[in-house]
Design a protein around this motif. Structure first.
Motif, PDB file in Angstrom:
ATOM      1  N   ARG A  21       0.833  -1.202   0.000  1.00  0.00           N
ATOM      2  CA  ARG A  21       0.000   0.000   0.000  1.00  0.00           C
ATOM      3  C   ARG A  21       0.871   1.257   0.000  1.00  0.00           C
ATOM      4  O   ARG A  21       0.624   2.200  -0.764  1.00  0.00           O
ATOM      5  CB  ARG A  21      -0.925  -0.008   1.213  1.00  0.00           C
ATOM      6  CG  ARG A  21      -1.852   1.215   1.292  1.00  0.00           C
ATOM      7  CD  ARG A  21      -2.819   1.100   2.460  1.00  0.00           C
ATOM      8  NE  ARG A  21      -2.115   0.923   3.716  1.00  0.00           N
ATOM      9  CZ  ARG A  21      -2.386  -0.043   4.605  1.00  0.00           C
ATOM     10  NH1 ARG A  21      -3.352  -0.909   4.378  1.00  0.00           N
ATOM     11  NH2 ARG A  21      -1.688  -0.133   5.728  1.00  0.00           N
ATOM     12  N   GLU A  24       2.546   1.720  -3.426  1.00  0.00           N
ATOM     13  CA  GLU A  24       1.613   2.251  -4.406  1.00  0.00           C
ATOM     14  C   GLU A  24       1.357   3.733  -4.165  1.00  0.00           C
ATOM     15  O   GLU A  24       1.342   4.536  -5.115  1.00  0.00           O
ATOM     16  CB  GLU A  24       0.304   1.468  -4.371  1.00  0.00           C
ATOM     17  CG  GLU A  24      -0.721   1.968  -5.384  1.00  0.00           C
ATOM     18  CD  GLU A  24      -1.946   1.076  -5.455  1.00  0.00           C
ATOM     19  OE1 GLU A  24      -1.936   0.146  -6.276  1.00  0.00           O
ATOM     20  OE2 GLU A  24      -2.905   1.314  -4.691  1.00  0.00           O
ATOM     21  N   GLN A  25       1.149   4.123  -2.927  1.00  0.00           N
ATOM     22  CA  GLN A  25       0.891   5.526  -2.609  1.00  0.00           C
ATOM     23  C   GLN A  25       2.087   6.408  -2.968  1.00  0.00           C
ATOM     24  O   GLN A  25       1.915   7.577  -3.332  1.00  0.00           O
ATOM     25  CB  GLN A  25       0.540   5.666  -1.133  1.00  0.00           C
ATOM     26  CG  GLN A  25      -0.820   5.074  -0.773  1.00  0.00           C
ATOM     27  CD  GLN A  25      -1.084   5.048   0.723  1.00  0.00           C
ATOM     28  OE1 GLN A  25      -0.172   5.235   1.538  1.00  0.00           O
ATOM     29  NE2 GLN A  25      -2.326   4.786   1.102  1.00  0.00           N
ATOM     30  N   ASP A  29       5.561   1.280  -9.314  1.00  0.00           N
ATOM     31  CA  ASP A  29       4.758   0.553 -10.300  1.00  0.00           C
ATOM     32  C   ASP A  29       4.595  -0.926  -9.994  1.00  0.00           C
ATOM     33  O   ASP A  29       3.690  -1.569 -10.533  1.00  0.00           O
ATOM     34  CB  ASP A  29       5.394   0.681 -11.691  1.00  0.00           C
ATOM     35  CG  ASP A  29       5.439   2.120 -12.176  1.00  0.00           C
ATOM     36  OD1 ASP A  29       4.369   2.718 -12.353  1.00  0.00           O
ATOM     37  OD2 ASP A  29       6.551   2.652 -12.360  1.00  0.00           O
ATOM     38  N   SER A  30       5.480  -1.499  -9.175  1.00  0.00           N
ATOM     39  CA  SER A  30       5.432  -2.940  -8.962  1.00  0.00           C
ATOM     40  C   SER A  30       5.895  -3.281  -7.556  1.00  0.00           C
ATOM     41  O   SER A  30       6.668  -2.549  -6.938  1.00  0.00           O
ATOM     42  CB  SER A  30       6.298  -3.673  -9.995  1.00  0.00           C
ATOM     43  OG  SER A  30       7.603  -3.099 -10.039  1.00  0.00           O
ATOM     44  N   THR A  77      -4.531  -2.564  -2.432  1.00  0.00           N
ATOM     45  CA  THR A  77      -4.003  -1.773  -3.540  1.00  0.00           C
ATOM     46  C   THR A  77      -4.953  -1.860  -4.719  1.00  0.00           C
ATOM     47  O   THR A  77      -5.817  -2.739  -4.788  1.00  0.00           O
ATOM     48  CB  THR A  77      -2.612  -2.278  -3.970  1.00  0.00           C
ATOM     49  OG1 THR A  77      -2.702  -3.672  -4.319  1.00  0.00           O
ATOM     50  CG2 THR A  77      -1.590  -2.099  -2.856  1.00  0.00           C
ATOM     51  N   ARG A  79      -3.595  -0.483  -8.135  1.00  0.00           N
ATOM     52  CA  ARG A  79      -2.854  -0.274  -9.383  1.00  0.00           C
ATOM     53  C   ARG A  79      -1.563  -1.074  -9.474  1.00  0.00           C
ATOM     54  O   ARG A  79      -1.196  -1.566 -10.534  1.00  0.00           O
ATOM     55  CB  ARG A  79      -2.528   1.230  -9.495  1.00  0.00           C
ATOM     56  CG  ARG A  79      -1.644   1.620 -10.663  1.00  0.00           C
ATOM     57  CD  ARG A  79      -1.174   3.070 -10.544  1.00  0.00           C
ATOM     58  NE  ARG A  79      -0.421   3.333  -9.324  1.00  0.00           N
ATOM     59  CZ  ARG A  79       0.875   3.068  -9.176  1.00  0.00           C
ATOM     60  NH1 ARG A  79       1.560   2.499 -10.158  1.00  0.00           N
ATOM     61  NH2 ARG A  79       1.486   3.345  -8.034  1.00  0.00           N
ATOM     62  N   ILE A  80      -0.862  -1.217  -8.373  1.00  0.00           N
ATOM     63  CA  ILE A  80       0.501  -1.732  -8.404  1.00  0.00           C
ATOM     64  C   ILE A  80       0.541  -3.179  -8.891  1.00  0.00           C
ATOM     65  O   ILE A  80      -0.344  -3.989  -8.588  1.00  0.00           O
ATOM     66  CB  ILE A  80       1.144  -1.590  -7.007  1.00  0.00           C
ATOM     67  CG1 ILE A  80       2.663  -1.572  -7.100  1.00  0.00           C
ATOM     68  CG2 ILE A  80       0.648  -2.677  -6.057  1.00  0.00           C
ATOM     69  CD1 ILE A  80       3.336  -1.064  -5.830  1.00  0.00           C
ATOM     70  N   ARG A 111      -3.185  -8.066 -12.504  1.00  0.00           N
ATOM     71  CA  ARG A 111      -1.968  -7.380 -12.049  1.00  0.00           C
ATOM     72  C   ARG A 111      -0.794  -8.297 -11.746  1.00  0.00           C
ATOM     73  O   ARG A 111       0.221  -7.835 -11.211  1.00  0.00           O
ATOM     74  CB  ARG A 111      -2.299  -6.549 -10.797  1.00  0.00           C
ATOM     75  CG  ARG A 111      -3.203  -5.369 -11.069  1.00  0.00           C
ATOM     76  CD  ARG A 111      -3.221  -4.425  -9.873  1.00  0.00           C
ATOM     77  NE  ARG A 111      -4.161  -4.833  -8.824  1.00  0.00           N
ATOM     78  CZ  ARG A 111      -3.970  -4.632  -7.531  1.00  0.00           C
ATOM     79  NH1 ARG A 111      -2.849  -4.091  -7.098  1.00  0.00           N
ATOM     80  NH2 ARG A 111      -4.888  -4.996  -6.648  1.00  0.00           N
ATOM     81  N   GLY A 286       4.945   7.215 -10.546  1.00  0.00           N
ATOM     82  CA  GLY A 286       3.516   7.237 -10.809  1.00  0.00           C
ATOM     83  C   GLY A 286       3.158   7.745 -12.180  1.00  0.00           C
ATOM     84  O   GLY A 286       1.993   8.057 -12.439  1.00  0.00           O
ATOM     85  N   ARG A 290       0.853   0.575 -16.618  1.00  0.00           N
ATOM     86  CA  ARG A 290       1.198  -0.831 -16.424  1.00  0.00           C
ATOM     87  C   ARG A 290       1.345  -1.510 -17.774  1.00  0.00           C
ATOM     88  O   ARG A 290       0.525  -1.346 -18.667  1.00  0.00           O
ATOM     89  CB  ARG A 290       0.090  -1.510 -15.615  1.00  0.00           C
ATOM     90  CG  ARG A 290       0.349  -2.965 -15.297  1.00  0.00           C
ATOM     91  CD  ARG A 290      -0.287  -3.394 -13.988  1.00  0.00           C
ATOM     92  NE  ARG A 290      -1.587  -2.813 -13.744  1.00  0.00           N
ATOM     93  CZ  ARG A 290      -2.726  -3.437 -14.010  1.00  0.00           C
ATOM     94  NH1 ARG A 290      -2.716  -4.635 -14.544  1.00  0.00           N
ATOM     95  NH2 ARG A 290      -3.874  -2.872 -13.736  1.00  0.00           N
TER      96      ARG A 290
END
Length: 291
Positions: A21, A24-25, A29-30, A77, A79-80, A111, A286, A290
């Motif tokens: 978390r 990602e914040q 990216d991964s 999460t 997006r990551i 993902r 950011g 992806r």
């Protein structure tokens, strides 16, 4: 160029969910985690970094299951990318593992990335019934069987190490495929194996002089008639502007930094410092889509 984080998971320090978390914040990216099912006390296999049976980090004895860890990360999460560096598929039943990975990919919205290793710890592999000299052959066959289950409505496989007749298996991964990268030393053998059975390469820890090797990797990719360029994930210790520029020109697509084995507060402070260094080098986080 994308940037990621690897957490050498254990039963101490920050847990996977808050680490993912926070990453990602911060804009990474991964999020990668490793795998060892166990470490035999008596071993003949030499660790690649130490050159003998000693281990560079006692977390090898304490790693969490990667798919449980990533499922916890997925719940907090959006997006990551959820990845392994590296998992050891040959230590599992491939039918069950295909189901686990497909389920995580389905539930996380596509993902998942499978970073797979051949397994330096041949004593560990032996406890799973994998002959040391056959570990690359077994991995190739396991990946083929899992891809069949992921991509086909009726899948089957008839090999030396995996056999099953026409079968149904859902859920499928979102793209009916999961990217596979091979984490191993950057040799011609590794690159030819990857061109045949994977989608790219993950460097080994401390392997930073890679620009010439990447030229060979791209040559092998072209010789194999593969479209596009391979995805290349470089494990790095600390950001260096000149090295990042060189890597990007050579074809590195992702750079991944390790988190310290500390509590949540210390890890969050580290992520803040790391993102600040990258931003100061003109590499704001950011900004990448992806793959």
């Amino acid at each position: 160029m994308r940037f990621g984080i690897v957490l050498f998971t254990s039963d101490r320090g920050i847990a996977p969910a808050p680490a993912a978390r926070a990453a990602e914040q911060a804009g990474f990216d991964s999020f990668y985690v490793p795998e060892h099912t166990h470490i035999p006390v008596a071993r003949t296999a030499a660790h690649p970094q130490t050159g003998d049976a000693s281990l560079p980090d006692d977390r090898y004895l304490r790693t969490l299951d990667p798919w449980v860890a990533l499922s916890m990360a997925a719940t907090v999460t959006e997006r990551i990318e959820l990845a392994t560096a590296v998992a050891l598929p040959v230590e599992h039943d491939p039918i069950s593992l295909a189901k686990t990975i497909a389920s995580l990919d389905h539930l996380s919205g596509g993902r998942v990335l499978l970073g797979a290793g051949f397994g330096w710890n041949t004593d560990e592999l032996a406890d799973h019934g994998v002959p040391a000299r056959k570990r690359r052959t077994v991995l190739r066959e396991y990946l083929a069987a899992m891809r069949a289950l992921w991509s086909r409505d009726e899948a089957s496989h008839d090999g030396e190490y995996v056999r099953f007749g026409p079968s149904w298996a859902w859920p499928k991964p979102v793209r009916r495929a999961v990217p596979v990268l091979i984490g191993a030393a950057g040799t011609e053998h590794t690159f030819r194996w990857s061109a045949d059975s994977a989608d790219g390469w993950i460097t080994t820890p401390g392997e930073t002089e890679i620009t010439d090797r990447l030229a060979l990797l791209h040559e092998i990719w072209e010789q194999a008639g593969l479209s596009g360029r391979p995805r290349v994930v470089a494990l790095d210790a600390t950001p260096d502007a000149a090295r990042l520029d060189d890597w990007e020109r050579a074809g590195v697509t992702d750079v991944v930094y390790g988190l310290p084995d500390k509590d949540e507060g210390a890890v969050l402070a580290y992520l803040d410092r790391l993102s600040g260094k990258l931003t100061a080098m003109g590499r704001p986080l950011g900004m990448s889509a992806r793959p």
